[in-house]
Design an enzyme around this catalytic site. Sequence first.
Site, PDB file in Angstrom:
ATOM      1  N   ILE A   1       0.874  -1.171   0.000  1.00 45.56           N
ATOM      2  CA  ILE A   1       0.000   0.000   0.000  1.00 45.56           C
ATOM      3  C   ILE A   1       0.911   1.221   0.000  1.00 45.56           C
ATOM      4  O   ILE A   1       1.890   1.273   0.741  1.00 45.56           O
ATOM      5  CB  ILE A   1      -0.974  -0.007   1.202  1.00 45.56           C
ATOM      6  CG1 ILE A   1      -1.968   1.148   1.127  1.00 45.56           C
ATOM      7  CG2 ILE A   1      -0.235  -0.033   2.515  1.00 45.56           C
ATOM      8  CD1 ILE A   1      -3.127   1.031   2.114  1.00 45.56           C
ATOM      9  N   ALA A   2       0.627   2.162  -0.882  1.00 47.19           N
ATOM     10  CA  ALA A   2       1.473   3.355  -0.974  1.00 47.19           C
ATOM     11  C   ALA A   2       0.666   4.512  -1.547  1.00 47.19           C
ATOM     12  O   ALA A   2      -0.293   4.320  -2.296  1.00 47.19           O
ATOM     13  CB  ALA A   2       2.688   3.085  -1.853  1.00 47.19           C
TER      14      ALA A   2
ATOM     15  N   ARG B   1      -0.256  11.659   4.332  1.00 43.74           N
ATOM     16  CA  ARG B   1      -0.825  12.187   5.582  1.00 43.74           C
ATOM     17  C   ARG B   1      -2.097  13.010   5.346  1.00 43.74           C
ATOM     18  O   ARG B   1      -2.423  13.909   6.109  1.00 43.74           O
ATOM     19  CB  ARG B   1       0.196  12.987   6.374  1.00 43.74           C
ATOM     20  CG  ARG B   1       1.419  12.167   6.764  1.00 43.74           C
ATOM     21  CD  ARG B   1       2.262  12.905   7.781  1.00 43.74           C
ATOM     22  NE  ARG B   1       3.577  12.371   7.973  1.00 43.74           N
ATOM     23  CZ  ARG B   1       3.896  11.240   8.594  1.00 43.74           C
ATOM     24  NH1 ARG B   1       2.958  10.469   9.050  1.00 43.74           N
ATOM     25  NH2 ARG B   1       5.153  10.867   8.727  1.00 43.74           N
TER      26      ARG B   1
ATOM     27  N   GLY C   1      -5.034  11.158   4.293  1.00 45.17           N
ATOM     28  CA  GLY C   1      -6.142  10.215   4.367  1.00 45.17           C
ATOM     29  C   GLY C   1      -6.310   9.295   3.183  1.00 45.17           C
ATOM     30  O   GLY C   1      -7.206   8.447   3.194  1.00 45.17           O
TER      31      GLY C   1
ATOM     32  N   GLY D   1      -4.199   6.921   2.111  1.00 44.88           N
ATOM     33  CA  GLY D   1      -3.839   5.573   2.548  1.00 44.88           C
ATOM     34  C   GLY D   1      -4.939   4.954   3.395  1.00 44.88           C
ATOM     35  O   GLY D   1      -5.253   3.771   3.257  1.00 44.88           O
TER      36      GLY D   1
ATOM     37  N   GLU E   1       2.844  -6.538   6.984  1.00 44.00           N
ATOM     38  CA  GLU E   1       4.109  -6.226   7.635  1.00 44.00           C
ATOM     39  C   GLU E   1       4.339  -4.730   7.525  1.00 44.00           C
ATOM     40  O   GLU E   1       3.977  -4.117   6.516  1.00 44.00           O
ATOM     41  CB  GLU E   1       5.298  -6.939   6.965  1.00 44.00           C
ATOM     42  CG  GLU E   1       5.323  -8.426   7.148  1.00 44.00           C
ATOM     43  CD  GLU E   1       4.721  -9.162   5.971  1.00 44.00           C
ATOM     44  OE1 GLU E   1       4.454  -8.531   4.925  1.00 44.00           O
ATOM     45  OE2 GLU E   1       4.487 -10.370   6.090  1.00 44.00           O
TER      46      GLU E   1
ATOM     47  N   ASN F   1       8.141   2.903  11.192  1.00 45.88           N
ATOM     48  CA  ASN F   1       7.122   3.637  10.442  1.00 45.88           C
ATOM     49  C   ASN F   1       5.932   3.941  11.361  1.00 45.88           C
ATOM     50  O   ASN F   1       4.883   3.302  11.289  1.00 45.88           O
ATOM     51  CB  ASN F   1       6.697   2.856   9.202  1.00 45.88           C
ATOM     52  CG  ASN F   1       5.856   3.692   8.262  1.00 45.88           C
ATOM     53  OD1 ASN F   1       5.315   4.727   8.635  1.00 45.88           O
ATOM     54  ND2 ASN F   1       5.743   3.228   7.030  1.00 45.88           N
TER      55      ASN F   1
ATOM     56  N   TYR G   1      -2.691   1.669  10.991  1.00 50.46           N
ATOM     57  CA  TYR G   1      -3.101   0.270  11.115  1.00 50.46           C
ATOM     58  C   TYR G   1      -3.747  -0.001  12.476  1.00 50.46           C
ATOM     59  O   TYR G   1      -4.756  -0.695  12.558  1.00 50.46           O
ATOM     60  CB  TYR G   1      -1.910  -0.653  10.882  1.00 50.46           C
ATOM     61  CG  TYR G   1      -1.281  -0.490   9.512  1.00 50.46           C
ATOM     62  CD1 TYR G   1      -2.048  -0.247   8.383  1.00 50.46           C
ATOM     63  CD2 TYR G   1       0.093  -0.569   9.350  1.00 50.46           C
ATOM     64  CE1 TYR G   1      -1.480  -0.085   7.135  1.00 50.46           C
ATOM     65  CE2 TYR G   1       0.681  -0.416   8.096  1.00 50.46           C
ATOM     66  CZ  TYR G   1      -0.113  -0.169   6.997  1.00 50.46           C
ATOM     67  OH  TYR G   1       0.459  -0.009   5.766  1.00 50.46           O
TER      68      TYR G   1
END
Length: 154
Positions: free
Chosen positions: A75-76, A83, A85, A87, A109, A114, A121
């Site tokens: 995910i990127a 920063r 929203g 993601g 992972e 980070n 998460y």
Amino acid sequence: MSTPVIAIRPTSADDVPAMATIEALAFSDPWPARSFHELLLHPFSRMATAVDESGGIVGYCIMLRAVDEAEIANIATAPGVRRQGVGAQLLDDAIAAGTADGVVAMFLEVRESNTAARALYSSRGFVAVGRRRAYYRHPIEDALVLRRDATAFE
């Protein structure tokens, strides 16, 4: 900063060059474009692309599924929308898709350092269940293995 208006849609082969560019900007050991193309062909992968109002690709999420479990493999987001929203929207989309498909546990992972990703998460119910020593390269760093149960917010 306000959350940009984006649409999340299935990834197409035409999206791969932009995804590979975002990948190279986001990670010190990026996946090659060929990896994205290969995953487009496999039924166990779900690839979603975030597109801004002008049609530009600003992020993506790759989820791999095996029976009733799934992994957020990648995910990127583009540097200009970090920063903001995007993601979170991609992650929420993957969680919703997994839930709709009967996924009972989702894994990923994350680099131990980070903190921004770890906070995201955690806010979505992921908890640390393991560690992979020296998992990341450039620089070498441990990965935390996170798990989210389907019942995380019931």
